[in-house]
Structures are given as structure tokens and as C-alpha cells.
Design an enzyme around this catalytic site. Structure first.
Site, mmCIF file in Angstrom:
data_model
loop_
_atom_site.group_PDB
_atom_site.id
_atom_site.type_symbol
_atom_site.label_atom_id
_atom_site.label_comp_id
_atom_site.label_asym_id
_atom_site.label_seq_id
_atom_site.Cartn_x
_atom_site.Cartn_y
_atom_site.Cartn_z
ATOM 1 C CG PHE A 10 8.228 0.626 -8.130
ATOM 2 C CD1 PHE A 10 7.245 0.690 -9.106
ATOM 3 C CD2 PHE A 10 8.097 -0.335 -7.128
ATOM 4 C CE1 PHE A 10 6.160 -0.170 -9.100
ATOM 5 C CE2 PHE A 10 6.999 -1.200 -7.106
ATOM 6 C CZ PHE A 10 6.045 -1.107 -8.095
ATOM 7 C CB SER A 241 -1.909 -2.893 -6.966
ATOM 8 O OG SER A 241 -1.156 -3.843 -6.246
ATOM 9 C CE LYS A 242 3.452 3.461 -7.863
ATOM 10 N NZ LYS A 242 4.182 4.651 -7.478
ATOM 11 N NE ARG A 243 -0.245 -2.349 -1.053
ATOM 12 C CZ ARG A 243 -1.246 -3.220 -0.920
ATOM 13 N NH1 ARG A 243 -1.020 -4.415 -0.433
ATOM 14 N NH2 ARG A 243 -2.474 -2.889 -1.263
ATOM 15 C CE LYS A 244 -3.551 -6.740 -4.340
ATOM 16 N NZ LYS A 244 -4.883 -6.822 -4.754
#
Ligand code: GLU
Length: 454
Positions: A10, A241-244
């Protein structure tokens, strides 16, 4: 100036922040700003992610002068379409003895790395394929022959920077699949596209000496200067971070109803300070006063409270008609006239546009009947009486309810809470006279009378 986002997920908050600083600087200097898509990582790139980058930057009005969709004098602007150029440059460096073919396998390189670790020395490629290349292998990568010495450059935030290139091992320019590494494609493009100022995140600071050595080896002109902007950190100080961290996703801000103007304002202040107490800035104002000497070196922590405050300020400053227009996607169940009537009240309460849905869904959703006690029911009864003959506008409604408060000596809270619960099913609402006035009178009265035992 340029940004070079990779379409691997994203659209990221950091991309907007980098784009903003690039664009401010480009507009100040009457420069041009290019969007280059850094998509040489074939496994991780997706066209839909590229589309998200365009969408997010357009939403923020961070518009570019040149790019894959717009063309420009240095087209193509997608690195995947420039692979031949990188190959030609690699061949040139090979011919000039500034790069060499490396036939080492992953396993061999891994073994070298482990050996270095075992001997507790920093790892550098052994140059085995430079000094003693195998003769029986066909698959190779192209490695840069690091000339050594030191690499010095100007960083507009950090001043003069010097890196010891003796510590840098020969690194890969072209992988064995024929595609360039980021470390190679990026400086080749910066040089070919005549980028004068490279403005990017701090995570790339250590890449700059690698990239300058390549520019020098190719005999191209270096960019005039670099700027490595502070990293954006999460509230707890971790790297976003993109994930967290959902806050790293740019589209989230649009979905929740942050105004693009407010997000730009916030991003400008995240890492830069104007040196005055002013906190609300338009893009034009930023353009006039932004400078890299007021950008901080340390990482910048993301602060929702400050963003919410800035967004609220922008909402309150917006003219009603414009705000109504921006609210439409969040209130698709309501007509324009109703939205317009709600705006003055919403303005005083909202921090983001999505709050409007929460405040107004009672207009299209029948609330559950609250459990009221007998006293509360009798207060509603009084309100019903007082409201019967009242013209259905906020002011006369407010006047009538205040009349009840005066006559009975009840507190406003005691009178308004059961009305609010009955109309909306919620403890929090817009000011009570608006809560009533926004519903058609018969519906408001029916809901109220339902709460009163016959
Ligand atoms: N693709 C890199 C990034 O998104 C570009 C870095 C650069 O600006 O050179 O971080």
C-alpha cells in the site's frame, strides 16, 4: 527533484512525506519534480500498488511534473522499462575495467560471510572473481570494483558527510537474472534524469556513498546535494513498519476523513519546525518558509493527538459548503440539504470526517429503545409538551427546552440525556437542539412519544 517509490505494498506515509519535501523544494527553486517508479524487484512489484501510489499522491495534491503517466524529457519513468539502459551502463563499466563478472554462487558467498564472522572481521567480498575467475561457469552477476578512498558529499540537513569507502566491499550492479540492483539503477537514473537534489529518507544515507561512486565511475555529474530526512517513527519509537503500524498506510487517512490539507500540514511539521509558534500552514505558506536547515536530525515520532488537533482546526476553518461536499462520501444516506444543515453543529464536534457518520447515523437508522426509568420518561413527556407547537429549527427548539429547564429547575443534563438516548441510542450526540432539528419533526416526536408509557 524526484521520488522513486517501489510499488510493493500500500502507499506509505513516508512516500507522502518525501514527496512533500521534494515538492516544496522544487516549487521554491522553480525546479521540476519527477515521479519515478522503482520497480525492478520483479517478485514484489504489482501494478495495482503503482496505482495506489498515484491515487494517494493525487489525493494529497502532491502532483508531479514528469512520471510514467505523464511522460517527460527523460522517459520512460518506470525502471522496469529502462533495463536496457542499465545493461548498457554495466557493459561500459565492464569494458573500462571498473566492474567485473562474478560467478560465485549463493553458497560460496554465504561461506565467505560465515568465515568473516568466525574471524570477527567485517565482511567484504574476497574479489575472488576479479583475481582468479573460474573458466568453467556461464552464469554471472556484474560486480562493481570499489575504488576505495573516501566519499564526501553535502547533505542539506546534516552538512558535509564523509564515508570511508575502504570499508565497502565490491557490490553487485546487475544480478544474474539480468536485472539491476537498486544501488545501480538509482544513481544511473538520477544522473540521466539530471536530478540536482536527491531528497529521500534517512534509511538511504548509507546508500549514498555507493551511489556516488557509481556516478563518478560513469563520469557523470553528481547531484548538487542530498537531503536525508528523519525517519518517521511510531509512537513507541519503533520504525514505522507496513505490517505492524496501520498509520503507515496513506489510504487510511482518507478513509477516516483526514483532510488532505491537514495531513500535509501535519507531515510538514513532522521533522521540520518553522521556528515560530505557528502550527497551521497551507501548502503555499510552507512553500514560502520551508528550509532544510530547520529539519531535525533525529527520528520524528508520529503523534495522533497532534494530527487530530490539526485536522480539527482545518475542519473548523473550512467554509460550510466545502465541508458539506467533503462530508458527502461519509454520509451517502443523506441528501445535500440535510448535510448542509448539520454542518454548523458537526464543525464544533468533529476531529475527522468519519466522526460525522457516528453522529448522524440515527437519521437513517432506527435506534434501539433505551431502558428509561419512570423519572426519565416523565422528563421526555415534558419535552414533548414543550416542543409540540415549536417551529422545527435549532433555535426555537433550544429556546423551548431551556424554558423547561427554567420552569422545572432540572439540570440540562437530566433533561437532555434521556432525549438524546431516545433519539439516537447513544450517550454522545450533536448539541441537543440540532439532534432534534435534523430529524423531521414527526419522526422526532414519534421516537420521543414511544419512550413515554401510554
Ligand atoms: N525505492 C526506494 C524507496 O522507496 C527509493 C529510494 C531513493 O529515493 O533513492 O525507498
Amino acid at each position: 527533484m524526484r521520488i522513486a517509490p517501489s510499488p510493493t505494498g500500500f502507499a506509505h506515509l513516508g512516500t507522502a512525506s518525501t514527496a512533500l519535501y521534494n515538492l516544496l523544494f522544487a516549487r521554491q527553486r522553480e525546479g521540476t519534480f519527477a515521479l519515478r517508479i522503482d520497480d525492478t524487484d520483479l517478485e514484489r512489484n504489482r501494478p495495482e500498488y503503482e496505482a495506489l501510489i498515484y491515487e494517494a499522491l493525487r489525493w494529497l495534491s502532491l502532483d508531479w511534473d514528469e512520471g510514467p503517466d505523464k511522460g517527460g524529457p527523460y522517459a520512460p519513468y518506470r525502471q522496469s522499462e529502462r533495463v536496457d539502459l542499465y545493461r548498457q551502463h554495466a557493459v561500459r563499466l565492464l569494458d573500462e575495467g571498473k566492474a567485473y563478472k562474478c560467478y560465485c554462487t549463493q553458497e560460496e558467498l554465504e561461506a565467505e560471510r560465515r568465515q568473516a564472522q568466525f574471524e570477527k572481521r567485517p565482511y567484504k567480498y574476497s574479489r575472488r572473481c576479479l583475481t582468479n575467475p573460474p573458466t568453467d561457469r556461464g552464469v554471472f552477476a556484474v560486480r562493481f570494483k570499489v575504488p576505495g578512498g573516501s566519499v564526501v558529499f553535502t547533505d542539506m540537513i546534516r552538512g558535509e558527510m564523509a564515508f570511508d569507502a575502504e570499508l565497502i566491499g565490491d557490490f553487485i550492479l546487475m544480478k544474474s537474472d539480468g536485472f539491476p540492483t537498486y544501488q545501480f539503477a538509482s544513481p544511473v537514473d538520477d544522473a540521466l534524469m539530471k536530478i540536482t537534489h536527491v531528497i529521500r529518507g534517512e534509511e538511504h544515507l548509507s546508500n549514498t556513498p555507493y551511489q556516488l561512486m557509481i556516478v563518478d565511475a560513469l563520469g557523470y555529474e553528481r547531484p548538487i546535494a542530498y537531503a536525508h530526512m528523519p525517519l518517521i517513527l511510531a509512537k513507541d519509537g519503533a520504525k514505522l513498519s507496513k505490517r505492524k503500524h496501520p498509520e503507515s498506510n496513506l489510504m487510511l487517512y482518507r478513509e477516516q476523513g483526514y483532510l488532505p490539507e491537514a495531513l500535509i500540514n501535519y507531515l510538514a511539521l513532522l521533522g521540520w519546525n518553522p521556528g515560530t509558534a505557528q502550527e497551521i500552514f497551507t501548502f503555499e505558506e510552507l512553500m514560502r518558509i520551508f528550509s532544510f536547515d530547520r529539519v531535525q536530525h533525529a527520528g520524528a515520532r508520529f503523534d495522533w493527538e497532534k494530527l487530530n488537533w490539526i485536522n480539527g482546526e482545518w475542519i473548523r476553518a473550512m467554509v460550510d459548503g466545502e465541508l458539506a461536499k467533503r462530508l458527502q462520501p461519509f454520509l451517502s444516506n443523506l441528501d445535500e440539504a440535510t448535510i448542509m444543515r448539520a454542518v454548523p453543529a458537526l464543525k464544533t464536534r468533529m476531529t475527522k470526517l468519519a466522526d460525522a457518520t457516528e453522529y448522524l447515523d440515527y437519521l437513517w437508522k432506527e435506534p434501539d429503545m433505551p431502558a428509561l426509568d419512570a423519572e426519565q420518561a416523565s422528563r421526555i413527556d415534558m419535552a414533548v409538551d414543550a416542543l409540540k407547537e415549536v417551529p422545527w429549527e435549532p433555535e426555537p427548539i433550544e429556546h423551548a427546552l431551556e424554558g423547561v429547564v427554567e420552569r422545572t429547575g432540572l439540570s440540562k443534563n437530566k433533561l437532555y440525556t434521556p432525549i438524546r438516548l431516545t433519539l439516537t441510542g447513544k450517550k454522545v450526540s450533536l448539541p441537543i437542539h440540532y439532534t432534534l432539528a435534523l430529524l423531521p419533526k414527526e419522526i422526532a416526536m414519534t421516537r420521543l412519544m414511544r419512550a413515554v408509557p401510554a
